[in-house]
Write a protein that holds these residues in place. Structure first.
Motif, PDB file in Angstrom:
ATOM      1  N   ARG A 273      -6.020   4.963   7.677  1.00 54.90           N
ATOM      2  CA  ARG A 273      -5.704   4.874   9.113  1.00 54.90           C
ATOM      3  C   ARG A 273      -4.199   4.988   9.347  1.00 54.90           C
ATOM      4  O   ARG A 273      -3.751   5.671  10.263  1.00 54.90           O
ATOM      5  CB  ARG A 273      -6.226   3.562   9.686  1.00 54.90           C
ATOM      6  CG  ARG A 273      -7.732   3.538   9.824  1.00 54.90           C
ATOM      7  CD  ARG A 273      -8.213   2.147  10.256  1.00 54.90           C
ATOM      8  NE  ARG A 273      -9.631   2.152  10.497  1.00 54.90           N
ATOM      9  CZ  ARG A 273     -10.182   2.226  11.703  1.00 54.90           C
ATOM     10  NH1 ARG A 273      -9.436   2.291  12.777  1.00 54.90           N
ATOM     11  NH2 ARG A 273     -11.489   2.227  11.831  1.00 54.90           N
ATOM     12  N   ALA A 274      -3.424   4.308   8.503  1.00 52.50           N
ATOM     13  CA  ALA A 274      -1.966   4.373   8.647  1.00 52.50           C
ATOM     14  C   ALA A 274      -1.463   5.788   8.380  1.00 52.50           C
ATOM     15  O   ALA A 274      -0.575   6.286   9.080  1.00 52.50           O
ATOM     16  CB  ALA A 274      -1.302   3.382   7.699  1.00 52.50           C
ATOM     17  N   ALA A 275      -2.031   6.462   7.381  1.00 50.42           N
ATOM     18  CA  ALA A 275      -1.623   7.835   7.069  1.00 50.42           C
ATOM     19  C   ALA A 275      -1.894   8.774   8.237  1.00 50.42           C
ATOM     20  O   ALA A 275      -1.082   9.657   8.537  1.00 50.42           O
ATOM     21  CB  ALA A 275      -2.345   8.324   5.817  1.00 50.42           C
ATOM     22  N   ALA A 276      -3.023   8.573   8.908  1.00 44.07           N
ATOM     23  CA  ALA A 276      -3.347   9.414  10.067  1.00 44.07           C
ATOM     24  C   ALA A 276      -2.325   9.222  11.180  1.00 44.07           C
ATOM     25  O   ALA A 276      -1.852  10.196  11.783  1.00 44.07           O
ATOM     26  CB  ALA A 276      -4.755   9.089  10.572  1.00 44.07           C
TER      27      ALA A 276
ATOM     28  N   PRO B 228       5.534   5.780   5.732  1.00 39.88           N
ATOM     29  CA  PRO B 228       4.708   4.576   5.600  1.00 39.88           C
ATOM     30  C   PRO B 228       5.480   3.291   5.932  1.00 39.88           C
ATOM     31  O   PRO B 228       4.960   2.396   6.599  1.00 39.88           O
ATOM     32  CB  PRO B 228       4.282   4.596   4.129  1.00 39.88           C
ATOM     33  CG  PRO B 228       4.299   6.038   3.760  1.00 39.88           C
ATOM     34  CD  PRO B 228       5.440   6.626   4.530  1.00 39.88           C
ATOM     35  N   ARG B 229       6.719   3.208   5.501  1.00 36.42           N
ATOM     36  CA  ARG B 229       7.524   2.013   5.783  1.00 36.42           C
ATOM     37  C   ARG B 229       7.792   1.883   7.280  1.00 36.42           C
ATOM     38  O   ARG B 229       7.724   0.802   7.857  1.00 36.42           O
ATOM     39  CB  ARG B 229       8.837   2.061   5.013  1.00 36.42           C
ATOM     40  CG  ARG B 229       9.680   0.802   5.218  1.00 36.42           C
ATOM     41  CD  ARG B 229      10.949   0.801   4.369  1.00 36.42           C
ATOM     42  NE  ARG B 229      10.604   0.556   2.979  1.00 36.42           N
ATOM     43  CZ  ARG B 229      10.875   1.389   1.984  1.00 36.42           C
ATOM     44  NH1 ARG B 229      11.521   2.523   2.209  1.00 36.42           N
ATOM     45  NH2 ARG B 229      10.530   1.095   0.749  1.00 36.42           N
TER      46      ARG B 229
ATOM     47  N   LEU C 135       0.786  -1.227   0.000  1.00 39.69           N
ATOM     48  CA  LEU C 135       0.000   0.000   0.000  1.00 39.69           C
ATOM     49  C   LEU C 135       0.825   1.286   0.000  1.00 39.69           C
ATOM     50  O   LEU C 135       0.271   2.368   0.099  1.00 39.69           O
ATOM     51  CB  LEU C 135      -0.945   0.016   1.209  1.00 39.69           C
ATOM     52  CG  LEU C 135      -1.902  -1.157   1.342  1.00 39.69           C
ATOM     53  CD1 LEU C 135      -2.833  -0.937   2.523  1.00 39.69           C
ATOM     54  CD2 LEU C 135      -2.689  -1.375   0.064  1.00 39.69           C
ATOM     55  N   TYR C 136       2.136   1.176  -0.089  1.00 41.13           N
ATOM     56  CA  TYR C 136       2.967   2.380  -0.178  1.00 41.13           C
ATOM     57  C   TYR C 136       4.094   2.129  -1.168  1.00 41.13           C
ATOM     58  O   TYR C 136       4.464   0.998  -1.444  1.00 41.13           O
ATOM     59  CB  TYR C 136       3.512   2.806   1.188  1.00 41.13           C
ATOM     60  CG  TYR C 136       4.404   1.795   1.854  1.00 41.13           C
ATOM     61  CD1 TYR C 136       5.763   1.756   1.580  1.00 41.13           C
ATOM     62  CD2 TYR C 136       3.890   0.872   2.754  1.00 41.13           C
ATOM     63  CE1 TYR C 136       6.585   0.816   2.189  1.00 41.13           C
ATOM     64  CE2 TYR C 136       4.700  -0.066   3.363  1.00 41.13           C
ATOM     65  CZ  TYR C 136       6.050  -0.088   3.078  1.00 41.13           C
ATOM     66  OH  TYR C 136       6.864  -1.013   3.664  1.00 41.13           O
ATOM     67  N   SER C 137       4.622   3.213  -1.702  1.00 42.90           N
ATOM     68  CA  SER C 137       5.643   3.124  -2.743  1.00 42.90           C
ATOM     69  C   SER C 137       7.006   2.758  -2.167  1.00 42.90           C
ATOM     70  O   SER C 137       7.378   3.232  -1.097  1.00 42.90           O
ATOM     71  CB  SER C 137       5.749   4.462  -3.467  1.00 42.90           C
ATOM     72  OG  SER C 137       6.815   4.449  -4.392  1.00 42.90           O
TER      73      SER C 137
END
Length: 122
Positions: free
Chosen positions: A99-102, A111-112, A59-61
């Protein structure tokens, strides 16, 4: 778009479990036959996978800092997209990324880093 994990059709058909699972999918792998939807073509099978995990690391680059990818843009192969493209699966990835971004915004994490701290995976 490539994440730390690229989900493949083999992952789906094996019912692969990921330590950073954010949800599950299980819809048949359906890709569009170039001859049309109603043309019977054995070279375009529609295998039915068991329930499989969706990894957070898709879900992240892997190379663009702070880029979230969810829904049909998550890190997966064309054939995996044939199952993961349905709305319920897209919604699960969107909720997990949101949720992870928050949490990342509150704590100043990437993100990692969130994945490493939350799921204890590298």
């Amino acid at each position: 778009l490539v994440g730390d994990v690229v989900v493949t059709e083999c992952d789906l058909l094996a019912g692969r479990r990921f330590p950073d699972s954010i949800g599950q999918g299980g819809y048949a792998v359906t890709t569009h036959n170039p001859g049309g939807s109603f043309v019977a073509d054995p070279s375009y099978p529609r295998p039915q996978p068991p329930l499989y995990d969706i990894p957070y690391r898709a879900l992240y680059s892997v190379n663009v800092p702070n880029l979230w990818m969810c829904g049909r843009c998550a890190s997966m192969t064309h054939r995996a997209l044939g199952s993961m493209r349905v709305q319920s699966t897209c919604a699960v990835t969107g909720e997990a990324a949101g949720r992870a971004a928050a949490v990342c915004a509150l704590r100043g994490w990437t993100p990692r880093e969130y994945g490493r701290r939350t799921f204890m995976v590298k």
